[in-house]
Design a protein around this motif. Sequence first.
Motif, PDB file in Angstrom:
ATOM      1  N   LEU A 176     -54.397  70.726 -44.550  1.00  0.00           N
ATOM      2  CA  LEU A 176     -55.621  71.021 -43.824  1.00  0.00           C
ATOM      3  C   LEU A 176     -55.864  69.964 -42.758  1.00  0.00           C
ATOM      4  O   LEU A 176     -55.682  68.767 -43.003  1.00  0.00           O
ATOM      5  N   SER A 177     -56.263  70.411 -41.576  1.00  0.00           N
ATOM      6  CA  SER A 177     -56.647  69.504 -40.496  1.00  0.00           C
ATOM      7  C   SER A 177     -57.769  70.166 -39.708  1.00  0.00           C
ATOM      8  O   SER A 177     -57.863  71.403 -39.659  1.00  0.00           O
ATOM      9  N   LEU A 178     -58.612  69.364 -39.078  1.00  0.00           N
ATOM     10  CA  LEU A 178     -59.706  69.884 -38.263  1.00  0.00           C
ATOM     11  C   LEU A 178     -59.290  70.128 -36.820  1.00  0.00           C
ATOM     12  O   LEU A 178     -60.064  70.676 -36.030  1.00  0.00           O
ATOM     13  N   ASP A 179     -58.085  69.718 -36.450  1.00  0.00           N
ATOM     14  CA  ASP A 179     -57.597  69.958 -35.098  1.00  0.00           C
ATOM     15  C   ASP A 179     -57.334  71.444 -34.882  1.00  0.00           C
ATOM     16  O   ASP A 179     -57.183  72.219 -35.846  1.00  0.00           O
ATOM     17  N   ALA A 180     -57.265  71.854 -33.631  1.00  0.00           N
ATOM     18  CA  ALA A 180     -56.903  73.232 -33.312  1.00  0.00           C
ATOM     19  C   ALA A 180     -55.524  73.538 -33.895  1.00  0.00           C
ATOM     20  O   ALA A 180     -54.663  72.656 -33.974  1.00  0.00           O
ATOM     21  N   ILE A 181     -55.328  74.794 -34.300  1.00  0.00           N
ATOM     22  CA  ILE A 181     -54.089  75.181 -34.981  1.00  0.00           C
ATOM     23  C   ILE A 181     -52.861  74.873 -34.127  1.00  0.00           C
ATOM     24  O   ILE A 181     -51.870  74.313 -34.618  1.00  0.00           O
ATOM     25  N   VAL A 182     -52.921  75.219 -32.855  1.00  0.00           N
ATOM     26  CA  VAL A 182     -51.775  74.952 -31.981  1.00  0.00           C
ATOM     27  C   VAL A 182     -51.520  73.451 -31.885  1.00  0.00           C
ATOM     28  O   VAL A 182     -50.373  72.995 -31.886  1.00  0.00           O
ATOM     29  N   SER A 201     -54.626  66.637 -44.795  1.00  0.00           N
ATOM     30  CA  SER A 201     -55.009  66.520 -46.203  1.00  0.00           C
ATOM     31  C   SER A 201     -54.369  67.669 -46.970  1.00  0.00           C
ATOM     32  O   SER A 201     -54.452  68.832 -46.537  1.00  0.00           O
ATOM     33  N   GLU A 202     -53.743  67.350 -48.105  1.00  0.00           N
ATOM     34  CA  GLU A 202     -53.143  68.411 -48.899  1.00  0.00           C
ATOM     35  C   GLU A 202     -54.246  69.251 -49.515  1.00  0.00           C
ATOM     36  O   GLU A 202     -55.279  68.746 -49.945  1.00  0.00           O
ATOM     37  N   THR A 218     -55.290  73.664 -51.001  1.00  0.00           N
ATOM     38  CA  THR A 218     -54.841  74.889 -51.657  1.00  0.00           C
ATOM     39  C   THR A 218     -54.319  75.876 -50.619  1.00  0.00           C
ATOM     40  O   THR A 218     -54.671  75.786 -49.432  1.00  0.00           O
ATOM     41  N   PRO A 219     -53.530  76.860 -51.035  1.00  0.00           N
ATOM     42  CA  PRO A 219     -53.052  77.868 -50.084  1.00  0.00           C
ATOM     43  C   PRO A 219     -54.196  78.607 -49.392  1.00  0.00           C
ATOM     44  O   PRO A 219     -54.091  78.961 -48.214  1.00  0.00           O
ATOM     45  N   GLU A 220     -55.296  78.828 -50.111  1.00  0.00           N
ATOM     46  CA  GLU A 220     -56.416  79.566 -49.534  1.00  0.00           C
ATOM     47  C   GLU A 220     -57.101  78.806 -48.411  1.00  0.00           C
ATOM     48  O   GLU A 220     -57.630  79.411 -47.466  1.00  0.00           O
ATOM     49  N   SER A 221     -57.119  77.493 -48.473  1.00  0.00           N
ATOM     50  CA  SER A 221     -57.847  76.679 -47.497  1.00  0.00           C
ATOM     51  C   SER A 221     -56.954  76.104 -46.410  1.00  0.00           C
ATOM     52  O   SER A 221     -57.457  75.492 -45.460  1.00  0.00           O
ATOM     53  N   ALA A 222     -55.657  76.288 -46.518  1.00  0.00           N
ATOM     54  CA  ALA A 222     -54.718  75.611 -45.622  1.00  0.00           C
ATOM     55  C   ALA A 222     -54.819  76.111 -44.182  1.00  0.00           C
ATOM     56  O   ALA A 222     -55.012  77.304 -43.926  1.00  0.00           O
ATOM     57  N   THR A 223     -54.671  75.191 -43.254  1.00  0.00           N
ATOM     58  CA  THR A 223     -54.524  75.527 -41.841  1.00  0.00           C
ATOM     59  C   THR A 223     -53.071  75.389 -41.397  1.00  0.00           C
ATOM     60  O   THR A 223     -52.722  75.799 -40.285  1.00  0.00           O
ATOM     61  N   LEU A 224     -52.248  74.790 -42.254  1.00  0.00           N
ATOM     62  CA  LEU A 224     -50.820  74.652 -41.949  1.00  0.00           C
ATOM     63  C   LEU A 224     -50.017  74.755 -43.246  1.00  0.00           C
ATOM     64  O   LEU A 224     -50.353  74.109 -44.237  1.00  0.00           O
ATOM     65  N   GLU A 225     -49.003  75.589 -43.231  1.00  0.00           N
ATOM     66  CA  GLU A 225     -48.069  75.720 -44.360  1.00  0.00           C
ATOM     67  C   GLU A 225     -46.735  75.109 -43.947  1.00  0.00           C
ATOM     68  O   GLU A 225     -46.158  75.489 -42.921  1.00  0.00           O
ATOM     69  N   TYR A 226     -46.273  74.150 -44.730  1.00  0.00           N
ATOM     70  CA  TYR A 226     -45.014  73.448 -44.448  1.00  0.00           C
ATOM     71  C   TYR A 226     -43.963  73.979 -45.426  1.00  0.00           C
ATOM     72  O   TYR A 226     -44.119  73.859 -46.644  1.00  0.00           O
TER      73      TYR A 226
END
Length: 341
Positions: free
Chosen positions: A208-214, A265-266, A268-276
């Motif tokens: 999770l991050s607060l930055d824009a997805i791109v 920040s690590e 859950t899948p539901e809250s993630a903004t990035l999946e690695y």
Amino acid sequence: MRAVTASEGLNLLTALGVNVLVLDADTVTLTLSGSRIIARVHVRRSPPSRWDIQRDVESGRSRGPAPDIFLYVVPKASVGLAEAALADSGIAVVSLEDGVVILVGKREDDTLRGALSSDRGPGTGRGRVAWGRFALLRVLLRTSRPRTQMDLAAECGVSQVTVSNGLRALDTAVVRDEGGWRAARPETLWDRFLAEYPGPQGISSYWLSLDAIVRQAQTLRDAAAKLDVIVSGDPAADLVAPWRVARRAVVYARTGLDLARLGFSETTPESATLEYVVPADPTIWSTARAWTSMVSGWTADPVLVAWDVQRTGGPDAAAAVERTRRTVLDGFQARVASSTR
């Protein structure tokens, strides 16, 4: 028993307070009570027998990094598997349906049973996946120009024999012209991939991050250039056919990375903004390179991008996938027209 994934098992360990760092598509480092151990992950539709475990141990130690433990992720642990893990600290178990977790010979209490019930993903078993066949579906959509089996094999990153078998299985959806093979019904190939692809498998972690997805994807790309990172999902779709508000970036890499040091920040899948993802599918990089005339060199091919957008979901996901589909197929048809002049 239902199919489970490595990521489900590792998410459960994370929820129980175990720090997990992905090394490759089936190897992780676990931090337990301050000690770090290397675990080779085996995902099974059903619990392994004693002979299965012995075979896995013998084959697993033949390649590096040498594991300290062999971690089995199963739908439900058998009595025999639980006993083997309790008796041998080199065997570990994560059982998702009954919440059994056994690490270094000790059974852990699962106080968060059911917390991961929504993270089922496209779940498939760990049977042999025809990665080359799915890659062939993608590269055949790249151009109407006939290509030899050797050319297609190079674009897929597989052997010519694999391509030959894949073409035979596609039947009338492909034709052989002078100069090689081409897609006769590209719509069929698109639909088959999106319906049948089992996912890249391997191991995923969620951040999770607060930055824009791109911006998140670009930050990771810049920081992890040596890991040969490939970006998919919403940021990549925005380059192919801009349409929806980005919800999540999907990043494929050859090895694991602790994104906490990049400000993520690590979660859950539901809250993630990035999946690695460290994928088991080895063709992702080859098909991305083949498609670089249409997308940037650091994004996945547009067919895989559409699949990732589809699984990310959201109210506008279907429209975004359809726009990507139109962009790919309209481009294919345009190349058909130009090649017949």
